[in-house]
Design an enzyme around this catalytic site. Structure first.
Site, short mmCIF file in Angstrom:
data_model
loop_
_atom_site.label_atom_id
_atom_site.label_comp_id
_atom_site.label_asym_id
_atom_site.label_seq_id
_atom_site.Cartn_x
_atom_site.Cartn_y
_atom_site.Cartn_z
N SER A 51 -0.25 -0.85 2.65
CA SER A 51 -0.23 -0.04 1.44
C SER A 51 1.14 -0.18 0.76
O SER A 51 1.51 -1.27 0.36
CB SER A 51 -0.57 1.41 1.77
OG SER A 51 -0.83 2.15 0.60
N HIS A 88 -9.45 2.52 2.39
CA HIS A 88 -8.01 2.22 2.49
C HIS A 88 -7.53 2.26 3.94
O HIS A 88 -6.35 2.33 4.21
CB HIS A 88 -7.23 3.21 1.63
CG HIS A 88 -5.81 2.81 1.39
ND1 HIS A 88 -5.47 1.61 0.80
CD2 HIS A 88 -4.63 3.45 1.65
CE1 HIS A 88 -4.15 1.53 0.72
NE2 HIS A 88 -3.62 2.61 1.21
#
Length: 692
Positions: free
Chosen positions: A552, A667
């Site tokens: 991320s 995610h």
């Protein structure tokens, strides 16, 4: 060194030239179409090319099996949430691939082989309904915890469908509350009323893709007829209405978030919204015994007193509403000591602190209008985490772990004597391994701490395969924790593991984060590079044996580092990364991060953003290490277009690069243990292939 610096300057100049191109000039814009047939065909070709290489690495299959055994192990500690008289746990293993939500009692949980009662079987639900359901944390109404709103996502996305569930009947409530699929905030006000912020139709979402309208929804009425309680501007991050349920009463609140770490809080009194006169960047912790609890992200001078950044403060709510500002300080930070986590029981505040990135645990009590604090002993100076606290009494759980010590779960009751109730098994042999904490000096002179975990028989001769992990953003600290994955896949096989505590995180409180926002963002990368150079100077490793990994924001971090200093690294794993910083704010939740990175549409901001936007930095005539990018088709937070386009551009320029895109998991690293193990096995197989 002179040649290296010239390469960096060339890359920076090139980034400026490329940055002049707008979206219309981007030849790979089509890869942002997530479900487009051509884009998915491109993904399939890249996946096949990469997996055919990485699955042939000798270590791949044994790493995959080892990590899967960890994920599926029945000896793992079942993480529990105290909900009334029950402990609830969500569990996945080889039998329960999607998982089961189950419960037991505290007494039963403390036995060696507790008996569990299944409340909801997600595998069965998915099969019955023909949906690819993935579990989301439920929100339940205290003190009975009978009614819960359960979030279910398709493939692990942030967007969820919320459905009302009865934990006594163990069934979804007929004609109960249902919130359609969206990125929603759903909270209970009472048994017949919900606070809902969701996608109510055209114009009800912010530019970040989050709700801008919060409503109060009464049972038995259509969601479309819910009463609006707050509406935020479209360029804000989002809004939420919620109730803070405490043993002493319920407090109804609204939070408007114009940007990350800034907001306005309202208390709903008799249908009126009363704005709480607090700094915009305050962290509202909640209510405890009619005391308003807050922590500060910046110094606050009020009523002639300056309360320091990072402090935890308390004040009687009625006094505060009447204009009084005499706060009690429950915690005050120092140069290397900061507040970490926070929770409450019926009669106590429980908090953890970081003392030079090592955890400590405290209980704060409020008796006779006076506060007192006591430290609770822990086994060492690793990481301490508050796992769950009780609403009805002073029962709570915390866990302790460090790099080489499997997690132990402790139960604490009124006597404040921790009792070990569960211990995770050792998934790798840590004998002969050592942990050291060092400091590197960043470009501006700041000392950057980092941990080094060395394998048995380690010698500092520059030949050790080493992985440097980093994040550096959003005030999230990187803490010393036992890692089943890196332990089995890396340390146990002779690799060195390094965890960096670079700025941008929360290791030393808000200041560690705030000092590297926007125009100062370059310091994050300088910190990370300084740690890498320090590892080499200490002969712990060398460039050909040094790999970097991050996800991320960490995926952006390692992408920048690899392009700025390609001479330092032999391998790079960039997971679910941001990479096109010229368009990040236009993709999914990206606009919500402009307080962190800046706004690319503002020329003054783009002037510094372009210097660390990997998509704009990459140069045809520079030799980079072969980077492995990994993402997820179902990621609705960081757009998969970031690594897709980056890989396409690097391939066009003739650079070696690997890419793998999972089809589910959002995610995260996958929705099933099998998928998670496979993804991590690809990462570590790549690292062994490059760094051995």
């Amino acid at each position: 060194m002179r040649q290296v610096l010239s390469l960096v300057l060339v890359a920076l100049v090139a980034s400026t030239l490329v940055a002049a191109d707008g979206p219309a000039d981007d030849p790979f814009l089509w890869l942002e179409e997530v479900e487009d047939a051509d884009a998915l065909a491109w993904v399939e070709r890249q996946n096949e090319r990469s997996t055919s290489t990485l699955e042939k690495v000798p270590e791949f299959e044994s790493i995959r099996q080892g990590i899967l055994e960890v994920y599926d192990s029945d000896e793992r500690i079942p993480e529990v949430a105290i909900r009334g008289e029950h402990l609830y746990n969500f569990w996945q293993d080889a039998t329960h691939v999607r998982g089961i939500w189950r419960r037991t009692s505290i007494e039963e949980y403390r036995t060696d082989d507790p008996k569990w009662e299944t409340v909801l079987d997600i595998d069965r639900l998915a099969e019955t309904e023909g949906e690819n359901w993935a579990w989301g944390t439920p929100t339940c109404l205290p003190p009975e915890y009978r009614r819960c709103m359960i979030g279910l996502s398709r493939g692990g996305t942030d967007a969820k469908v919320y459905r009302e569930f009865d934990t006594v009947d163990k069934a979804f409530v007929e004609d109960g509350f249902v919130v359609p699929e969206a990125k929603s905030y759903v909270h209970w006000r009472d048994r017949d009323t919900l606070w809902v912020a969701t996608d109510f139709g055209e114009g009800t979402l912010t530019t970040s893709g989050y709700p801008r309208v919060a409503k109060k929804w009464a049972r038995g009425t259509p969601l479309a007829e819910a009463t609006t309680v707050f509406e935020a501007p479209q360029d804000h991050v989002g809004v939420a209405a919620y109730s803070d349920h405490t043993p002493d009463g319920r407090y109804d609140l609204v939070r408007d978030t114009p940007q990350f770490f800034r907001g306005t809080h309202y208390l709903v009194l008799d249908g009126r919204k009363v704005r709480l006169d607090l700094p915009a960047d305050v962290d509202l912790k909640g209510m405890f015994k009619d005391q308003l609890l807050i922590s500060l992200r910046t110094d606050w001078k009020v009523a002639g007193i300056t309360y320091p950044q990072g402090a935890l403060l308390a004040i009687d709510l009625d006094d505060f509403l009447q204009g009084k500002r005499a706060f009690e300080t429950l915690f005050e930070p120092s140069e290397r000591v900061s507040l970490d986590t926070f929770a409450t029981t019926r009669n106590r505040v429980v908090l953890t602190t970081l003392d030079n990135v090592r955890g400590r645990l405290y209980v704060v009590e409020f008796e006779d209008r006076s506060w007192s604090r006591h430290e609770v002993p822990t086994p060492g100076m690793g990481s301490v985490e508050i796992e769950s606290t009780s609403y009805g009494d002073d029962t709570w759980f915390f866990s302790y772990t460090d790099f080489l010590t499997p997690s132990t779960l402790f139960l604490v009751k009124e006597d404040l004597e921790p009792v070990a109730v569960k211990s995770s098994p050792a998934f790798f042999d840590a004998s002969g391994m050592e942990v050291a904490q060092h400091e590197a000096t960043s470009k501006d002179g700041t000392s950057i701490p980092y941990f080094v975990v060395t394998p048995k028989g380690f010698e500092a001769n520059g030949t050790a395969p080493t992985v440097l992990y980093g994040y550096g953003g959003f005030e999230i600290p990187m803490l010393p924790k036992y890692s089943d994955k890196s332990g089995t896949a890396w340390l146990a096989r002779g690799g060195v593991w390094v965890l960096s505590n670079i700025r941008g995180g929360g290791e030393f409180g808000p200041r560690w984060h705030q000092g590297v926002l926007k125009e100062n963002r370059h310091k994050v990368y300088e910190d990370f590079i300084a740690v890498a150079e320090d590892l080499i100077d200490r002969e712990i490793t060398s460039p050909e044996h040094l790999g970097i990994m991050g996800g991320s924001q960490g995926g952006l971090l390692v992408g920048v580092a690899a392009l700025q200093r390609p001479d330092l690294f032999g391998a790079v794993v960039s997971q679910v990364p941001l990479l096109d910083m010229g368009r990040y704010h236009e993709l999914l939740a990206g606009a919500s991060w402009m307080a962190e990175y800046g706004n690319p549409d503002v020329p003054e901001d783009w002037a510094f953003i372009q210097t660390w936007s990997p998509y704009h930095m990459v140069r045809k005539d520079v030799d980079y290490p072969e980077i492995f990018f990994r993402t997820n088709t179902r990621d609705d937070r960081v757009h998969p277009g970031h690594p897709r386009k980056m890989v396409a551009r690097m391939l066009e320029q003739g650079h070696p690069v690997l890419y793998w895109e999972d089809t589910q998991g959002g995610h995260s690293a996958g929705t099933t243990n099998e998928a998670r193990a496979y993804g991590w096995a690809l990462d570590f197989a790549y690292l062994w292939m490059k760094l051995s």
